[in-house]
Scaffold this motif. Structure first.
Motif, PDB file in Angstrom:
ATOM      1  N   ASN A 277       0.850  -1.194   0.000  1.00 11.65           N
ATOM      2  CA  ASN A 277       0.000   0.000   0.000  1.00 11.65           C
ATOM      3  C   ASN A 277       0.884   1.241   0.000  1.00 11.65           C
ATOM      4  OD1 ASN A 277       0.615   0.789   2.856  1.00 11.65           O
ATOM      5  ND2 ASN A 277      -0.450  -1.137   3.287  1.00 11.65           N
ATOM      6  N   TRP A 278       0.264   2.374  -0.270  1.00  8.82           N
ATOM      7  CA  TRP A 278       0.964   3.646  -0.178  1.00  8.82           C
ATOM      8  C   TRP A 278       0.889   4.103   1.285  1.00  8.82           C
ATOM      9  CZ3 TRP A 278       3.628   4.775  -4.402  1.00  8.82           C
ATOM     10  CH2 TRP A 278       3.156   4.365  -5.645  1.00  8.82           C
ATOM     11  N   SER A 279       1.758   3.603   2.121  1.00 11.49           N
ATOM     12  CA  SER A 279       1.646   3.830   3.570  1.00 11.49           C
ATOM     13  C   SER A 279       2.130   5.222   3.959  1.00 11.49           C
ATOM     14  CB  SER A 279       2.450   2.784   4.336  1.00 11.49           C
ATOM     15  OG  SER A 279       2.475   3.090   5.720  1.00 11.49           O
ATOM     16  N   PHE A 280       1.217   6.002   4.503  1.00  4.32           N
ATOM     17  CA  PHE A 280       1.587   7.323   5.021  1.00  4.32           C
ATOM     18  C   PHE A 280       2.479   7.199   6.245  1.00  4.32           C
ATOM     19  CE2 PHE A 280       0.554  10.540   8.287  1.00  4.32           C
ATOM     20  CZ  PHE A 280       1.175  11.629   7.700  1.00  4.32           C
ATOM     21  N   LEU A 281       2.113   6.323   7.181  1.00  4.76           N
ATOM     22  CA  LEU A 281       2.862   6.218   8.428  1.00  4.76           C
ATOM     23  C   LEU A 281       4.278   5.724   8.191  1.00  4.76           C
ATOM     24  CD1 LEU A 281       0.081   4.730  10.749  1.00  4.76           C
ATOM     25  CD2 LEU A 281       0.859   7.106  10.598  1.00  4.76           C
ATOM     26  N   ASN A 282       4.437   4.730   7.324  1.00  5.43           N
ATOM     27  CA  ASN A 282       5.784   4.264   6.999  1.00  5.43           C
ATOM     28  C   ASN A 282       6.601   5.354   6.318  1.00  5.43           C
ATOM     29  OD1 ASN A 282       5.661   1.709   8.111  1.00  5.43           O
ATOM     30  ND2 ASN A 282       5.129   0.685   6.198  1.00  5.43           N
ATOM     31  N   SER A 283       5.971   6.072   5.390  1.00  7.62           N
ATOM     32  CA  SER A 283       6.689   7.129   4.674  1.00  7.62           C
ATOM     33  C   SER A 283       7.153   8.217   5.637  1.00  7.62           C
ATOM     34  CB  SER A 283       5.795   7.731   3.590  1.00  7.62           C
ATOM     35  OG  SER A 283       5.386   6.747   2.659  1.00  7.62           O
ATOM     36  N   LEU A 284       6.298   8.577   6.584  1.00  8.38           N
ATOM     37  CA  LEU A 284       6.667   9.599   7.567  1.00  8.38           C
ATOM     38  C   LEU A 284       7.835   9.127   8.424  1.00  8.38           C
ATOM     39  CD1 LEU A 284       4.299  11.794   9.625  1.00  8.38           C
ATOM     40  CD2 LEU A 284       6.082  10.530  10.811  1.00  8.38           C
ATOM     41  N   ASN A 285       7.768   7.894   8.893  1.00 13.37           N
ATOM     42  CA  ASN A 285       8.859   7.375   9.705  1.00 13.37           C
ATOM     43  C   ASN A 285      10.146   7.244   8.897  1.00 13.37           C
ATOM     44  OD1 ASN A 285       7.825   7.106  12.341  1.00 13.37           O
ATOM     45  ND2 ASN A 285       6.716   5.249  11.778  1.00 13.37           N
ATOM     46  N   GLY A 286      10.023   6.913   7.625  1.00 11.70           N
ATOM     47  CA  GLY A 286      11.202   6.860   6.772  1.00 11.70           C
ATOM     48  C   GLY A 286      11.850   8.223   6.629  1.00 11.70           C
ATOM     49  N   ALA A 287      11.028   9.265   6.481  1.00  6.18           N
ATOM     50  CA  ALA A 287      11.561  10.622   6.387  1.00  6.18           C
ATOM     51  C   ALA A 287      12.273  11.012   7.678  1.00  6.18           C
ATOM     52  CB  ALA A 287      10.430  11.605   6.088  1.00  6.18           C
ATOM     53  N   LEU A 288      11.669  10.713   8.824  1.00  3.94           N
ATOM     54  CA  LEU A 288      12.306  11.027  10.096  1.00  3.94           C
ATOM     55  C   LEU A 288      13.624  10.275  10.254  1.00  3.94           C
ATOM     56  CD1 LEU A 288       9.207  11.002  12.494  1.00  3.94           C
ATOM     57  CD2 LEU A 288      10.480  13.002  11.689  1.00  3.94           C
ATOM     58  N   THR A 289      13.660   9.018   9.842  1.00  2.89           N
ATOM     59  CA  THR A 289      14.896   8.236   9.928  1.00  2.89           C
ATOM     60  C   THR A 289      15.973   8.835   9.033  1.00  2.89           C
ATOM     61  OG1 THR A 289      13.521   6.271  10.269  1.00  2.89           O
ATOM     62  CG2 THR A 289      15.849   5.903   9.864  1.00  2.89           C
TER      63      THR A 289
END
Length: 450
Positions: A277-289
């Motif tokens: 899926n196009w995961s918003f939560l994963n994408s946000l955590n990836g950006a923070l990482t």
């Protein structure tokens, strides 16, 4: 973290130009520190949205108090342990209770570093959310901000610290702040154990109650990271400072971009541990990482290298997150993956891709810096992990670490604070007596108790 000038702040000058430069440098640090303070708001929104509604007030309380507990402890002993004269391990008593500062002057540096201490302590609260007692929270926040973080910052950012002498390079704290906070979070989550129902017969996600709050918090953190990294130069009045700060900001943004884009692609391909899926939560955590990872080297990367460091941070986040789940370690906010995983990768990736190592064709310099940074990472992990194991272990032994089963099921907003976050229908008809073993609120779906 550049602390040059800290030792001469008590010197008096009559040169108006030098006075102006000092004032400009002070204002630069103060302004960035105020923006970093807004990261507490970001952490609060991120964490509140990631927990169930019955614990929202509790999380807000903890994030608010982090600033004040950290401020008190850092004023009392923390700054002295970090930047007082002493040994290669720790500073001593030069600035206890602000004593040395009152004569002159390095208040701006104290204020900037205090925001870093508060950030290190805040990282832990997400990993232990929804089951850590308030007494335990008070204890670990005080210890991290007043003792653990100051000593590690002395190692790395004081000229006499052993990591500084070794050659460890960590511009804005991938290791000093984020790895330390991530390791403390890991130990806390392991010793506490998972939330009720998280890993019973199968893996149950227990999702948070507000994805928009998570998003707002994450985007506030994106902005805060720009000040976190940009302010770490420590001054703005010297030749070339403006260009250097602009470079740091650009690299921080690109690190976040690399992490977000790659994590989004992994999620869409079904390689991030969930259905495609196009995961918003994963994408946000990836950006923070990604932003965490460039903290170590944002001043020394070319723009393409910053993007690569952030891009690799995406898979690092996914791997650490899924590994913890496989090991049944409950981290509601993926704080360990974001800060611990991103911190370690930043120390390694930054050492490899700096403009003066592999990019310049100097394999020997790259190898030496990787070795120094890994030694630093090991020292930080052993120090923070060992100390937190003793702290959390003692609290558990004293039966002070975790709330009771009844309080956890009821939620801490009512059982601990008597102040529900949402005094609407989800709270009507409930009971705080514990008579309902499945949870105290009539609208169980709202609290994800299914």
């Amino acid at each position: 973290m550049d602390v040059s000038g800290a030792d001469d702040r008590n010197a008096t000058t009559r040169d108006p130009l030098e006075d102006l430069k000092r004032n400009v440098d002070d204002f630069f640090l103060i302004t960035n520190a105020i923006i970093i303070c807004l990261m507490q708001c970001g952490f609060a929104c991120l964490e509140v949205g990631s927990v169930r509604a019955k614990n929202a007030t509790n999380i807000m309380m903890k994030n608010m108090m982090d600033m004040f507990i950290s401020g008190t402890c850092y004023w009392l002993v923390g700054y002295s342990l970090a930047f007082g004269s002493g040994s290669s391990f720790t500073g001593l008593w030069d600035f206890v209770a602000g004593r040395g500062l009152s004569n002159g002057a390095f208040f701006s540096h104290w204020f900037f570093q205090f925001t870093f201490a508060a950030t290190a302590a805040t990282i832990v609260s997400g990993a232990v959310a929804e089951r850590c007692s308030f007494v335990s929270y008070l204890a670990y926040s005080a210890v991290i901000s007043g003792f653990l973080y100051p000593i590690v910052s002395h190692w790395a950012w004081s000229p006499e610290g052993w990591l500084s002498i070794l050659g460890y390079q960590d511009f804005a704290g991938s290791g000093v702040v984020h790895l330390l906070g991530g390791v403390c979070a890991l130990v806390g989550a392991v010793v506490l154990g998972p939330r009720i129902g998280r890993f019973d017969a199968k893996e149950n996600e227990l999702p948070g109650h507000s994805t928009p709050l998570v998003g707002v918090g994450g985007m506030i953190l994106f902005t805060g990271f720009l000040a976190f990294n940009g302010g770490s130069l420590g001054h703005i009045s010297q030749p070339g400072d403006g260009e250097q700060v602009a470079k740091v900001l650009a690299n921080t943004a690109l690190g976040g971009a690399g992490g977000a884009l790659v994590t989004m692609a992994l999620s869409r391909a079904g390689l991030a541990g969930r259905a495609a899926n196009w995961s918003f939560l994963n994408s946000l955590n990836g950006a923070l990482t990604g932003m965490v990872s460039v903290c170590a080297c944002a001043d020394q990367l070319q723009m393409w290298a910053a993007l690569i460091v952030g891009a690799v941070a995406g898979p690092v986040f996914c791997f650490v997150s899924r590994t913890l789940i496989a090991l049944k370690v409950d981290d509601p906010l993926d704080a360990v993956a974001v800060h611990g995983g991103g911190g370690v990768w930043g120390l390694v990736g930054g050492a490899l891709l700096r403009s003066d190592t592999l990019v310049a064709g100097d394999l020997g310099a790259a190898g030496r810096l990787v070795a120094c940074n890994l030694a630093g990472a090991a020292g930080i992990a052993l120090w923070s992990g060992g100390a937190c194991l003793l702290l959390f272990g003692a609290l558990r032994k004293a039966d002070l670490l975790r709330v009771s089963q009844q309080e956890e099921l009821e939620g801490m907003d009512l059982s601990k604070h008597a102040e529900p976050a949402y005094p609407g229908p989800p709270w009507h008809g409930g009971t705080v007596s514990g008579k309902n073993p499945e949870g105290s609120y009539s609208n169980r779906a709202f609290n994800n108790e299914e």
